[in-house]
Design a protein around this motif. Structure first.
Motif, short mmCIF file in Angstrom:
data_model
loop_
_atom_site.label_atom_id
_atom_site.label_comp_id
_atom_site.label_asym_id
_atom_site.label_seq_id
_atom_site.Cartn_x
_atom_site.Cartn_y
_atom_site.Cartn_z
N PRO A 1 0.79 -1.16 -0.19
CA PRO A 1 0.18 0.09 -0.09
C PRO A 1 0.83 1.23 0.04
N VAL A 2 2.02 1.23 0.49
CA VAL A 2 2.83 2.43 0.59
C VAL A 2 3.32 2.59 -0.71
N ALA A 3 3.60 1.69 -1.63
CA ALA A 3 4.08 1.79 -2.93
C ALA A 3 2.97 2.48 -3.97
N VAL A 4 1.56 1.95 -3.71
CA VAL A 4 0.44 2.32 -4.33
C VAL A 4 0.22 3.86 -3.97
N CYS A 5 0.21 4.09 -2.81
CA CYS A 5 0.19 5.69 -2.55
C CYS A 5 1.15 6.69 -3.11
N GLY A 6 2.51 6.12 -3.04
CA GLY A 6 3.69 6.95 -3.50
C GLY A 6 3.38 7.15 -5.06
N ALA A 7 2.99 5.87 -5.79
CA ALA A 7 2.82 6.27 -7.07
C ALA A 7 1.78 6.86 -7.76
N THR A 8 0.51 6.91 -6.88
CA THR A 8 -0.60 7.82 -7.14
C THR A 8 -0.16 9.14 -6.89
N ALA A 9 0.47 9.60 -5.80
CA ALA A 9 0.90 10.81 -5.57
C ALA A 9 1.70 11.34 -6.80
N MET A 10 2.56 10.45 -7.26
CA MET A 10 3.33 10.62 -8.53
C MET A 10 2.57 11.23 -9.68
N TRP A 11 1.64 10.26 -9.84
CA TRP A 11 0.55 10.31 -11.04
C TRP A 11 -0.18 11.74 -11.06
N VAL A 12 -0.62 12.01 -9.84
CA VAL A 12 -1.31 13.46 -9.65
C VAL A 12 -0.51 14.42 -10.01
N ASP A 13 0.80 14.55 -9.36
CA ASP A 13 1.72 15.68 -9.52
C ASP A 13 2.27 15.88 -11.10
N ARG A 14 2.51 14.64 -11.72
CA ARG A 14 3.34 14.69 -12.78
C ARG A 14 2.51 14.36 -14.35
N TYR A 15 1.47 13.35 -14.04
CA TYR A 15 1.00 12.63 -15.25
C TYR A 15 -0.48 13.20 -15.49
N ARG A 16 -1.20 13.48 -14.31
CA ARG A 16 -2.58 13.35 -14.45
C ARG A 16 -3.21 14.46 -15.62
N ALA A 17 -2.41 15.68 -15.38
CA ALA A 17 -2.96 16.85 -16.18
C ALA A 17 -2.65 16.41 -17.79
N GLN A 18 -1.56 15.49 -18.31
CA GLN A 18 -1.64 15.10 -19.53
C GLN A 18 -2.58 14.38 -19.88
N PHE A 19 -3.32 13.23 -19.11
CA PHE A 19 -4.15 12.37 -19.72
C PHE A 19 -5.49 12.56 -19.13
N VAL A 20 -5.84 13.33 -18.12
CA VAL A 20 -7.28 13.58 -17.78
C VAL A 20 -7.59 14.87 -18.40
N ARG A 21 -8.82 15.01 -19.02
CA ARG A 21 -9.41 16.16 -19.74
C ARG A 21 -10.64 16.58 -18.91
N HIS A 22 -10.86 17.76 -18.42
CA HIS A 22 -12.11 18.11 -17.73
C HIS A 22 -12.96 19.12 -18.58
#
Length: 253
Positions: free
Chosen positions: A232-253
């Protein structure tokens, strides 16, 4: 409270690994940590208990295949053999554990992303997990097919006396770090239906940071007690990375 992304360039893999330890106790998230944690404790705990009971027989057997003219290197090859067994074994059982826990890890990543972005997602419970099982298992199979041919190629190095047996643990560690970064970062990517190929391409943009993250996960996977909570530590760390670095690139609002 929503998460404020840190300035670009101020974070790396070490930062997100540390974030993972902090985020597992985030209010509203702890209950989603329980199931992947239980799966990890049961499987990894049993696996490592069995491994350490077998090491005393395995290592001498491996060393017996070293040619006599290389026996003078035994002081180096012995620890390399131990490290090799730990690396291969920890990644193998980590893969099995992740396969079984994948639906719960995806749910944890989904809910943590909602908490970090301030846009909480509905808790669909076990019904939602069951509904997503075919897609999740298909994705896990895709990761396995990416992993197997590369892993088999590295394992062949162990049959090359001296040089191969020395290089193989180093290359295996780097490969495991990359695969673990893929494994855990894939949960938030898959939640947004980003293809496996697109996800790998995105991770290569920050390959050094992702290798740092994966290397720390790999190291902690080999440490008794700590490896019981690393999933669960790795999942949470990777999710924080997704939010900071990749989410804006792939999620359109």
């Amino acid at each position: 409270m929503s998460h404020v992304p840190p300035p670009v360039g101020s974070t790396n893999g070490f930062h997100y690994f540390a974030q993972g330890w902090r985020l597992i106790s985030r209010p509203g998230i702890k209950r989603y940590v329980v199931l992947p944690l239980l799966v990890n404790v049961l499987l990894m705990g049993s696996a490592f208990w069995w491994l350490f009971s077998q090491l005393g027989d395995w290592i001498p057997s491996m060393m017996s295949h070293v040619p006599s003219w290389l026996q003078w290197l035994s002081y180096l090859l012995w620890p390399m053999a131990v490290i090799s067994v730990l690396l291969v074994f920890s990644y193998l059982f980590s893969t099995i554990t992740n396969l079984i826990a994948a639906p719960f890890c995806g749910l944890l990543a989904e809910q943590l992303e909602g908490s970090l972005t301030g846009k909480p997602l509905p808790d669909t419970g076990m019904l939602g997990v069951v509904k997503d099982l075919p897609r999740i298992m298909s994705r896990e199979w895709r990761k396995l097919m990416y992993y197997l041919p590369r892993a088999l190629g590295l394992l062949l190095l162990y049959f090359i006396p001296g040089i191969g047996q020395t290089l193989a643990p180093v290359l295996w560690f780097l490969f495991s770090a990359w695969m673990l970064a893929i494994q855990y970062c894939d949960y938030p990517f898959d939640n947004h239906k980003v293809s496996f190929a697109e996800m790998r391409q995105a991770l290569r943009q920050h390959k050094t940071d992702n290798l740092q993250f994966g290397a720390l996960v790999s190291l902690f996977t080999m440490i008794p007690i700590l490896n019981l909570v690393i999933l669960p530590v790795a999942v949470c760390g990777a999710t924080a990375m997704w939010v900071d670095r990749y989410r804006a690139q792939f999620v359109r609002h």
